[in-house]
Motif scaffolding. Structure first.
Motif: not given
Length: 569
Positions: A249-269
């Motif tokens: 959840v914290l990674a969703l706010s990461h300044p890198s889009w790669a980090v936040s996007h992958i975190a969202a993909q994992l949470l969605e799964c």
């Protein structure tokens, strides 16, 4: 001198200098504009010829004001003599330092920003196990398939991702979140960890120490030579790992889009455990106090999966209470889905408040959301929309990049950007619901906004009576109305156009050549006139004094004759 140094002919120089079309948009010396091709050719010359003090000084001055494209310059970067052009390298290093640090700084700082160090190699070493044999893979970057898959999977396979690459691969005190995402990405991409580690050790030794222009060029030179492999991450497989929900959840706010996007993909799964919805809710509710672009974007995709409609409404609607920031106004995009699920008047009221915002960007997003649910809106909402549209119809947005520039027809006079504005979706909504009549269309057709003109033209033909169409055709022939009105007339069904056939045929004799050409074109597919009559008119147009009209007549005749052959067969 410049033309000779760049080895350009007089014709090439004329095309690529001040009067040419292939310009870089940046000034090099005085008022002369130099294209990227000039800089790259100059660099080739420097490598191939012996040192010439006059040329060296000239090229270094040019290089300090106009750099070649990153992708083109990388191939030459390692061939330049560092001692010979020491001044150029030192200047580039100084100029790029602040820009690179700015990419990874969350807020502007008054004091000089601290230097940053590369983290890419240490990052890969942290997420992969040590090799038991200590073997090192080949240093050939063209065959580093594991590293290539990893970089492509993160989205760092070209120079367009430079900003996010620097943000992700520099050390900014977020190793827990980044390492978690890295381990999950290795599993999702199906990469053998030991091979990834060996290739990284062989190729990324340059990615250690402070971030600078020289080290950036070194790192990007390696990145762009890696194999670009198609990747299809299996995030469901990676979600089965034991991943910390709070870190995700914290990674969703990461300044890198790669980090936040992958975190969202994992949470969605389904990664992170059962407490993720509650943790995401708590973090989302704080968006009223601080702005977080990445979190807002991901809430839009995760809300339907993790919260459901009712809980999403309870979280999102308070965030959209006035005043709404432009960043948080993205949350309006979730309301059409919520309204289809809940049909709550509170959602409609929230959107209606949104179009009353003094910020045209906020109002535009609310209007776009209303347009998505136009077929479901109650009548009382349409009355409010009509009043709001009157207020927005003749207003213009303000360009954020050029606040002092004039804006006409939503086009900034400085950058020529077409700006978003709520009047366009609002007018489309009223037209779709039948609330935009002929009188309003006649007023709006005078707008300098071409999109508004097209909407107004559709309103003018919304009641296609013979009298109304004859009047529009007459005004169009006299150039009192824009061309889009005639396009809307010609797009009507043939049953309506047959009633004004004589008026339409009269346009073939218009003094306006563009209108004659358009009518000859319409004859090719017109169902409101007999084919033999259309063919006769097209043949008559072969005698038109304007070449473009005669050319269109030839194409129309060919089409009509071909249609006769097909139907006769």
């Amino acid at each position: 001198m410049l033309r000779e140094v760049a080895q350009l002919s007089e014709e090439e120089w004329k095309q690529q200098s001040w009067d040419g079309t292939n310009l870089s948009g940046q000034r090099a010396r005085g008022w002369l504009r130099l294209p990227h091709e000039f800089v790259d050719k100059s660099l080739v010359l420097l490598v191939e010829e012996q040192s010439n003090p006059e040329h060296d000084e000239l090229i270094m001055r040019v290089g300090m004001q106009e750099r070649g494209t990153l992708s083109a310059s990388l191939g030459l970067f390692h061939r330049l003599d560092r001692e010979r052009f020491k001044a150029l390298f030192e200047w580039q290093d100084l100029m790029m330092a602040e820009a690179l640090v700015g990419l990874v700084s969350s807020k502007p700082e008054i004091e000089p920003p601290p230097s940053r160090d590369w983290d890419i190699l240490d990052f890969i070493l942290r997420i992969t196990p040590e090799s038991p044999s200590g073997a090192v893979a080949s240093a050939n970057s063209n065959q580093a398939f594991a590293l290539g898959r990893f970089i492509c999977g993160l989205g760092f396979s070209d120079e367009m991702s430079l900003g996010d690459t620097v943000t992700f691969l520099t050390r900014i005190g977020d190793s827990e979140q980044k390492d978690l995402i890295g381990r999950a990405a290795v599993v999702a991409l199906g990469i053998y960890p030991l091979l990834l580690r060996q290739e990284a050790l062989a190729l990324l030794d340059c990615a250690r120490g402070p971030v600078s222009w020289l080290s950036l060029m070194e790192v990007m030179a390696v990145m762009l030579k890696l194999p670009r492999l198609p990747v299809t991450p299996d995030w469901k497989k990676a979600a089965k790992l034991e991943l910390s929900g709070s870190d995700l959840v914290l990674a969703l706010s990461h300044p890198s889009w790669a980090v936040s996007h992958i975190a969202a993909q994992l949470l969605e799964c389904g990664a992170g455990g059962q407490d993720v919805p509650e943790m995401l809710e708590q973090r989302s509710r704080a968006l009223r106090e601080y702005e977080d672009e990445h979190l807002v974007r991901h809430v839009l995709t995760l809300a339907p999966v993790l919260w459901g409609a009712r809980r999403s409404a309870a979280v999102l609607l308070p965030l959209l209470a006035p005043p709404v920031s432009l960043l948080n106004s993205r949350l309006y995009e979730a309301l059409p889905w919520l309204y289809r699920q809940e049909r709550s008047e509170v959602i409609v009221e929230c959107l209606l408040r949104g179009i009353e915002s003094p910020d045209s960007g906020v109002a535009h997003r609310a209007a776009e959301a209303l347009l998505e649910i136009a077929e479901l809106l109650p009548t009382n909402a349409l009355d409010v929309l009509s009043r709001s549209t009157e207020g927005w119809a003749w207003r213009e947005p303000r360009c954020e990049r050029h606040p002092q520039a004039a804006v006409e027809g939503r086009v900034c006079s400085a950058c020529r950007t077409v700006l978003s504005h709520p009047k366009v979706p609002l007018l489309k909504l009223l037209l779709r619901k039948g609330y935009l009549g002929v009188e309003q269309g006649l007023r709006l057709i005078q707008s300098p906004d071409q999109e508004v003109q097209r909407i107004a033209a559709a309103a003018l033909v919304s009641q296609p009576t013979a009298e109304r169409l004859a009047e529009l055709i007459r005004k169009g022939a006299e150039q009192q109305l824009p061309a889009c009105v005639m396009e809307q007339v010609l797009a009507l069904e043939a049953i309506h156009l047959r009633e004004v056939q004589s008026e339409l045929m009269a346009l073939l004799r218009s003094h306006w050549a563009a209108l004659r050409e358009r009518m000859i074109e319409a004859l090719a597919t017109a169902e409101w006139v007999r084919r033999d009559e259309a063919l006769r008119c097209a043949r008559s147009a072969l005698q038109d004094p304007v070449p473009s009209v005669r050319n269109q007549a030839v194409m129309t005749i060919r089409y009509l004759v071909a249609q006769e052959i097909v139907t006769g067969a």
